[in-house]
Design a protein around this motif. Structure first.
Motif, PDB file in Angstrom:
ATOM      1  N   ALA A  42     -44.257   7.650  63.420  1.00  0.00           N
ATOM      2  CA  ALA A  42     -44.391   9.063  63.059  1.00  0.00           C
ATOM      3  C   ALA A  42     -45.656   9.356  62.265  1.00  0.00           C
ATOM      4  N   GLY A  43     -46.149   8.382  61.524  1.00  0.00           N
ATOM      5  CA  GLY A  43     -47.343   8.600  60.715  1.00  0.00           C
ATOM      6  C   GLY A  43     -48.632   8.648  61.503  1.00  0.00           C
ATOM      7  N   TRP A  44     -48.574   8.361  62.795  1.00  0.00           N
ATOM      8  CA  TRP A  44     -49.779   8.290  63.624  1.00  0.00           C
ATOM      9  C   TRP A  44     -49.898   9.493  64.567  1.00  0.00           C
ATOM     10  N   ALA A  45     -49.189  10.576  64.328  1.00  0.00           N
ATOM     11  CA  ALA A  45     -49.159  11.698  65.279  1.00  0.00           C
ATOM     12  C   ALA A  45     -50.557  12.225  65.598  1.00  0.00           C
ATOM     13  N   ALA A  46     -51.374  12.455  64.587  1.00  0.00           N
ATOM     14  CA  ALA A  46     -52.715  13.016  64.815  1.00  0.00           C
ATOM     15  C   ALA A  46     -53.574  12.059  65.619  1.00  0.00           C
ATOM     16  N   GLU A  47     -53.529  10.766  65.271  1.00  0.00           N
ATOM     17  CA  GLU A  47     -54.332   9.767  66.000  1.00  0.00           C
ATOM     18  C   GLU A  47     -53.865   9.637  67.446  1.00  0.00           C
ATOM     19  N   LEU A  48     -52.558   9.692  67.655  1.00  0.00           N
ATOM     20  CA  LEU A  48     -52.035   9.587  69.014  1.00  0.00           C
ATOM     21  C   LEU A  48     -52.454  10.798  69.848  1.00  0.00           C
ATOM     22  N   LYS A  49     -52.453  11.982  69.262  1.00  0.00           N
ATOM     23  CA  LYS A  49     -52.924  13.163  70.001  1.00  0.00           C
ATOM     24  C   LYS A  49     -54.366  12.975  70.454  1.00  0.00           C
ATOM     25  N   GLY A  50     -55.221  12.476  69.559  1.00  0.00           N
ATOM     26  CA  GLY A  50     -56.619  12.229  69.912  1.00  0.00           C
ATOM     27  C   GLY A  50     -56.741  11.162  70.981  1.00  0.00           C
ATOM     28  N   LEU A  51     -55.920  10.104  70.870  1.00  0.00           N
ATOM     29  CA  LEU A  51     -55.929   9.026  71.860  1.00  0.00           C
ATOM     30  C   LEU A  51     -55.533   9.562  73.229  1.00  0.00           C
ATOM     31  N   PHE A  52     -54.480  10.370  73.273  1.00  0.00           N
ATOM     32  CA  PHE A  52     -53.997  10.877  74.557  1.00  0.00           C
ATOM     33  C   PHE A  52     -55.016  11.820  75.197  1.00  0.00           C
ATOM     34  N   ALA A  53     -55.698  12.616  74.388  1.00  0.00           N
ATOM     35  CA  ALA A  53     -56.738  13.498  74.922  1.00  0.00           C
ATOM     36  C   ALA A  53     -57.868  12.669  75.537  1.00  0.00           C
ATOM     37  N   ALA A  54     -58.265  11.575  74.841  1.00  0.00           N
ATOM     38  CA  ALA A  54     -59.325  10.704  75.360  1.00  0.00           C
ATOM     39  C   ALA A  54     -58.856   9.950  76.604  1.00  0.00           C
ATOM     40  N   TYR A  55     -57.589   9.573  76.639  1.00  0.00           N
ATOM     41  CA  TYR A  55     -57.010   8.895  77.800  1.00  0.00           C
ATOM     42  C   TYR A  55     -57.061   9.805  79.032  1.00  0.00           C
ATOM     43  N   VAL A  56     -56.727  11.078  78.835  1.00  0.00           N
ATOM     44  CA  VAL A  56     -56.790  12.040  79.942  1.00  0.00           C
ATOM     45  C   VAL A  56     -58.233  12.201  80.433  1.00  0.00           C
ATOM     46  N   GLU A  57     -59.183  12.272  79.506  1.00  0.00           N
ATOM     47  CA  GLU A  57     -60.591  12.393  79.891  1.00  0.00           C
ATOM     48  C   GLU A  57     -61.052  11.169  80.674  1.00  0.00           C
ATOM     49  N   ALA A  58     -60.616   9.968  80.235  1.00  0.00           N
ATOM     50  CA  ALA A  58     -60.998   8.725  80.930  1.00  0.00           C
ATOM     51  C   ALA A  58     -60.441   8.719  82.351  1.00  0.00           C
ATOM     52  N   LYS A  59     -59.197   9.139  82.517  1.00  0.00           N
ATOM     53  CA  LYS A  59     -58.616   9.187  83.868  1.00  0.00           C
ATOM     54  C   LYS A  59     -59.391  10.147  84.758  1.00  0.00           C
ATOM     55  N   GLN A  60     -59.730  11.302  84.220  1.00  0.00           N
ATOM     56  CA  GLN A  60     -60.431  12.288  85.035  1.00  0.00           C
ATOM     57  C   GLN A  60     -61.827  11.812  85.411  1.00  0.00           C
ATOM     58  N   ALA A  61     -62.503  11.136  84.484  1.00  0.00           N
ATOM     59  CA  ALA A  61     -63.847  10.626  84.777  1.00  0.00           C
ATOM     60  C   ALA A  61     -63.810   9.546  85.850  1.00  0.00           C
ATOM     61  N   GLN A  62     -62.711   8.801  85.903  1.00  0.00           N
ATOM     62  CA  GLN A  62     -62.595   7.694  86.855  1.00  0.00           C
ATOM     63  C   GLN A  62     -61.845   8.093  88.131  1.00  0.00           C
ATOM     64  N   HIS A  63     -61.496   9.373  88.272  1.00  0.00           N
ATOM     65  CA  HIS A  63     -60.747   9.869  89.430  1.00  0.00           C
ATOM     66  C   HIS A  63     -59.433   9.103  89.590  1.00  0.00           C
TER      67      HIS A  63
END
Length: 685
Positions: A185-206
């Motif tokens: 629970a203490g990592w909510a902000a970091e996880l949100k940032g991680l998930f946003a970057a994960y989505v960007e990585a998927k989109q960049a790699q098709h």
């Protein structure tokens, strides 16, 4: 007169004929509550066939199941039923039947490729399985410095599970963490940032992951024009195993048919056991009131599988559930033998009891493969596997390591995926690591240089040969270039031939693994193209080597070992259930909330209703617990599961094994106890 429906019972026929009248086939929404062994698949197949016979266009029927195999089996049944009525002259019609039959994820992938350009997605996108998704999540996690935090950041698998739960349950991350992952629970902000970057990585790699196939489909349905187009293609939408859907799947379904007309869902709330995948029993429990007027509900409660005694015990267990659609399974199959509730001393005796019973059944003519041992968690079968091996009894286990999770199989599939989509960094990283002299830094540099080019595969061929790679690099580039334009299924043979020298170098048991790759080639021949092979195998992988590639053993007969989750939908003549004790069933990890406890009750119910004739619930009084932080590995004493309280015990035949008299006689025959240790010590005094 529809004589082909005469084999159905009254309730099955009501379900089949619902909404089908002369000149009309599109009726009000229908919920079919199909109890275990009640002929659900046969009923659904007859309903689809009846729609076609009544004039429905098979190309305008969408049928969604939870495995590709189930969809293929359903389509085959529909064709056989309809051919009997329509005749061979209408074979052309039947060839077009159910072109839209498949899994939720498979249908989603097909629609996304079709609408890709309209929603800003590359139609040649790759699909990552869970392990590949976790690897990509880990790469992003590392790039964001989260692998070196002062306090331990959640591991890649946990991060992916949190992400997946948020997507499929349509829940905010804070709520997901609070309910399911409180230690994160203490990592909510970091996880949100991680998930946003994960989505960007998927989109960049098709790349799309498993969850994206539903998420993108759902988002696509928010566009009114696309929703009208997709919903308008289908007069009928039928969904099997509706109790196993998550909120995202339910929202897609309601977007397809908001008024419910032409919508049929089939399932059993008593068999909803997949909450760990974010499935929710609420979807089926709340379905009737989603529409106005309410959806019609038909209950199939006649069981064609189990004996009366087995059903009585199963009904007793599920009858104590807090919330359910009322139904009590019944059958014409009578039997004088009640299910066995067997108490044993420990896990070793549990294993020996099962082996003795299995062999006794075999002596009486029952094949090993007509018997199954079920368990809550894959690790519970360890002592039994040892005993089976010691007694030279062949077995196949489902619910452990999947066929496609084996390293050598993933290596071969990675090169195929890399050739299909050279921007897929997870596949590229895995393949490059196989080459001698190519480490993480070199692999990263190669992939970066490829990503900068509009033609990545051509750029790969222009790169200098890494030091110490030599001919291995040259062979890799040549093979990859040869795969650029697919020749299926020759592609897989090319990859195997390239990979075999690396297989021999990396793995000691290369011959065994080579046979797996040959089996993979056999599987590949069943697919029309490389893209279909990679897509469908990722979305619906075999549970074990034997599942799609022939027997994993030389023996023609073998015992089935399976987790209860993997056993759902199956049936056997004799079923043994391990560790029917509190702490295992319900699992310690599944006893936190009333909803979790109710799902654990349903798990036991599912296990019990797999049995046709004989059911054995085994209750070890003492078993071994691994790796608990507070007290370490230790033996613990257990009590019978709370799901079989004293008021239900009369439904079972109680037994103890080994019987006390037999145990005493065996001890007497063994003679007095000899202290060899004392003798050894005495030798040196």
């Amino acid at each position: 007169m529809a004589t082909y429906l005469d084999t159905l019972n009254a309730e099955q026929r009501r379900a089949v004929e619902h909404g089908v009248a002369e000149g009309a086939t599109v009726g009000a929404p229908l919920l079919v509550i199909a109890g275990a062994g009640s002929g659900k698949t046969n009923t659904l197949a007859h309903r689809v066939a009846h729609l076609i016979v009544a004039g429905a266009d098979p190309r305008r029927i969408l049928l969604m199941t939870f495995s590709r195999r189930a969809a293929a089996e359903m389509a085959g049944r529909v064709e056989r039923i309809a051919r009997k009525v329509l005749g061979e002259n209408n074979a052309a019609i039947m060839r077009d039947a159910l072109t839209w039959a498949g899994t939720f994820h498979g249908i989603g992938a097909r629609l996304l490729r079709e609408y890709a350009e309209r929603i800003g997605v590359d139609p040649a996108f790759s699909i990552h399985d869970r392990e590949d998704s976790a690897d990509l999540m880990n790469l992003v996690r590392h790039e964001r410095g989260l692998s070196k935090t002062e306090s331990r950041f959640p591991a890649k698998g946990t991060c992916l599970s949190i992400y997946s739960r948020c997507v499929n349950a349509e829940m905010e991350i804070e709520k997901v963490l609070g309910v399911h992952y409180p230690w994160c629970a203490g990592w909510a902000a970091e996880l949100k940032g991680l998930f946003a970057a994960y989505v960007e990585a998927k989109q960049a790699q098709h790349v799309l992951d498993y969850d994206d196939l539903l998420l993108y489909w759902s988002q696509m349905m928010s566009d009114a024009l696309i929703t009208e187009e997709i919903g308008g293609r289908f007069d009928h939408v039928l969904v099997d195993e509706y109790q196993d859907t998550n909120r995202l799947q339910s929202s897609i379904l309601l977007a397809l048919k908001p008024d419910g007309r032409g919508l049929t869902v089939v399932g059993d709330d008593a068999q909803s056991i997949y909450s760990f995948r974010a499935a929710t029993v609420r979807n089926i429990l709340d379905f009737p009131q989603r529409f106005s007027p309410r959806a019609e509900m038909i209950t199939l409660d006649r069981n064609y599988r189990s004996t009366h005694a087995v059903l009585a015990a199963a009904n007793g267990v599920i009858g104590l559930a807090r919330e359910r659609f009322t139904k009590n399974l019944w059958t014409d199959r009578t039997s004088g033998r009640k299910p066995q509730l067997v108490t044993v001393h420990g896990e070793a005796d549990q294993a020996r009891y099962i082996v003795e019973e299995v062999l006794a059944n075999r002596e009486q003519g029952a094949l090993l493969k007509h018997q199954a041992v079920l368990f809550r968690t894959s690790s519970h079968s360890g002592p039994l596997e040892i005993e089976l091996t010691r007694r030279n009894i062949p077995f196949v286990k489902f619910g452990g390591l999947k066929f496609l999770d084996a390293a050598h199989v993933k290596d071969v599939l990675a090169l195929l995926r890399f050739a299909e989509n050279p921007r897929d960094r997870v596949a590229g990283f895995r393949i490059l690591h196989l080459l001698p002299g190519v480490g993480p830094a070199t692999a990263q540099r190669v992939l970066d240089q490829m990503a900068e080019s509009s033609d990545p595969l051509n750029a790969l061929g222009q790169l200098p040969v890494p030091a110490r790679s030599g001919s291995d690099w040259t062979d890799f580039v040549r093979t990859t270039q040869n795969l650029r334009y697919s020749e299926w299924p020759v592609d897989l043979e090319r990859v195997r031939l390239w990979y075999e020298p690396h297989l021999d170098r990396i793995h000691e048991d290369s011959e065994t693994r080579r046979s797996d790759l040959m089996q993979l080639e056999q599987i590949a021949r069943g697919y029309a193209s490389r893209e279909k092979f990679l897509t469908e195998l990722t979305l619906d992988p075999p549970d074990a080597t034997s599942d799609k590639s022939g027997r994993p053993l030389r023996d023609e007969d073998y015992l089935i070992l399976s987790t209860i989750h993997s056993a759902k939908g199956q049936e056997w003549k004799s079923v043994f259930v391990l560790n029917v004790v509190d702490g295992c069933m319900p699992s310690d990890l599944g006893a936190g909330t009333s909803a979790e406890l109710e799902e654990e009750r349903r798990l036991l119910y599912v296990a019990m209703t797999r049995a046709k004739d004989d059911l054995h619930l085994v209750v070890p009084q003492r078993f071994f617990v691994h790796g608990q932080a507070a007290k370490g590995d230790r033996h613990v004493y257990a009590s019978r599961t709370r799901f079989i309280p004293e008021q239900l015990v009369y439904l079972f035949e109680r037994a103890a094994w080994p019987k006390a008299a037999a145990a005493g006689a065996r001890a007497a025959a063994q003679g007095p106890k000899i202290d060899i240790g004392a003798r050894m010590r005495g030798m040196w005094r």
